[in-house]
Enzyme design. Structure first.
Site: not given
Length: 204
Positions: A177, A27, A93, A65, A174
């Protein structure tokens, strides 16, 4: 009519294929929460364009992801398109899911070997594990990247999020990111490492 040498060269020049750089990532590469033009692969393209590299084409192969296992599954497809340089930006991830560092290392090994078999050069970007997984996991995970860079003698950026991780103003709400400004920082870290690889591929 016969073409002059200059015209022949110009005609041949137009036929020179682009030198493609693919960024295999998750991502962060995809530019989650941002416009694709704000993600670091697009920023890298801008830098090459600004410096007059008309044959360089940066392709984003970022998938939100994605893990190193996912990247390995996609590798052949990503390399199919005449890719000469592969930027490997995976592992975040794996760490978030607490996957075995040994397995992550094995997946990354296979990605690097797969790229080399296709004659592509590799730029490996390092990743760190979150602190909540404990010191031993963090140490094992961090060691994966420099060990692989040394083993395969590939170009290496120690940490993709250097100066970004842990800085709230450079991350989206978040906290994971990167913002558009942070994506530009990533491009600025990668570009000087990519340039010699691009020069080498263009001279062949």
């Amino acid at each position: 009519t016969t073409l002059s040498e200059t015209e022949q060269a110009a005609a041949k020049g137009e036929e020179l294929p682009p030198v493609k750089i693919a960024v295999l990532g998750d991502s962060i590469t995809e530019g989650f929460g941002l416009l694709q033009a704000e993600a670091f692969p697009a920023r890298l393209q801008e830098k090459f364009d600004a410096d007059g590299y008309w044959r360089i084409e940066v392709v984003s192969a970022g998938l939100s992801g994605d893990t190193t296992a996912g990247g390995l599954r996609r590798l052949e497809w990503v390399l199919e398109a005449n890719v000469k340089i592969l930027v490997v930006a995976l592992g975040a991830n794996d760490a978030l899911r607490g996957q075995s560092p040994a397995q992550t290392k094995e997946n990354l090994s296979q990605i690097i070997e797969g790229a080399h078999k296709k004659g592509a050069r590799v730029l490996l970007t390092g990743m760190l594990a979150p602190t909540n997984l404990g010191e031993q996991y963090q140490a094992e995970f961090k060691a994966i990247y420099p060990e692989l860079a040394a083993k395969y003698k590939v170009t290496f950026l120690p940490f993709l999020l250097e100066g970004i991780a842990g800085h709230p103003e450079l991350n989206q709400e978040d906290g994971i990111h990167p913002t558009a400004a942070a994506q530009r920082m990533i491009a600025e870290m990668i570009y000087p490492l990519l340039q010699p690889l691009a020069d080498d591929m263009l001279s062949r």
